[in-house]
Design a protein around this motif. Structure first.
Motif, short mmCIF file in Angstrom:
data_model
loop_
_atom_site.label_atom_id
_atom_site.label_comp_id
_atom_site.label_asym_id
_atom_site.label_seq_id
_atom_site.Cartn_x
_atom_site.Cartn_y
_atom_site.Cartn_z
N UNK A 90 0.85 -1.19 0.00
CA UNK A 90 0.00 0.00 0.00
C UNK A 90 0.88 1.24 0.00
N UNK A 91 0.29 2.31 -0.42
CA UNK A 91 0.99 3.60 -0.40
C UNK A 91 0.88 4.18 1.01
N UNK A 92 1.70 5.19 1.32
CA UNK A 92 1.60 5.84 2.63
C UNK A 92 0.17 6.32 2.88
N UNK A 93 -0.33 6.05 4.08
CA UNK A 93 -1.70 6.39 4.45
C UNK A 93 -2.66 5.22 4.31
N UNK A 94 -2.25 4.18 3.61
CA UNK A 94 -3.11 3.02 3.38
C UNK A 94 -2.89 1.92 4.40
N UNK A 95 -3.74 0.91 4.31
CA UNK A 95 -3.64 -0.24 5.22
C UNK A 95 -3.62 -1.55 4.44
#
Length: 122
Positions: A90-95
């Motif tokens: 995932x990208x930063x901010x994702x889970x």
């Protein structure tokens, strides 16, 4: 027997019992510390790849969460559960959810990612 002889024996028994009880109270904390800060699935940790994070296999179905890649656009991770390889990115901010462990990529700076782990219900 005089009263003076009883006191040291009583004191010794009291100290021995306190030591025994104290050791019993310290054992679980020492056990958890030996497994790492994320063993129970609740932690915030900064990692760079490759990194192996030890978690409770009875709780999550796998004993190690492997961080395989940290980049500015994505963080990749994997684990093996019952012979099956689980993976996600995932990208930063994702889970990413692997079995009942959720991994939130809070941020990435350079080659380091700040992660927060928490257990979920299945």
């Amino acid at each position: 027997m005089s009263t003076g002889m009883r006191r040291p024996v009583t004191a010794a028994v009291t100290l021995t019992m306190a030591g025994t009880l104290g050791l019993g109270l310290m054992a679980p904390g020492a056990f958890a510390a030996g497994n790492g800060p994320c063993y129970d699935g609740r932690c915030q940790i900064t990692v760079s790849a490759p990194k192996s994070i030890k978690v409770d296999s009875r709780k999550f179905g796998f004993g190690k969460l492997e961080i395989t890649h940290v980049g500015s656009r994505a963080v990749a991770m994997s684990a093996t559960s019952g012979g099956v390889r689980l993976s996600g990115s995932t990208s930063p901010g994702g889970t990413v959810k692997l079995n009942n462990l959720k991994i939130w990529v809070k941020s990435v700076s350079g080659r380091k990612a700040k992660l927060q782990l928490f257990p979920t219900s299945r």
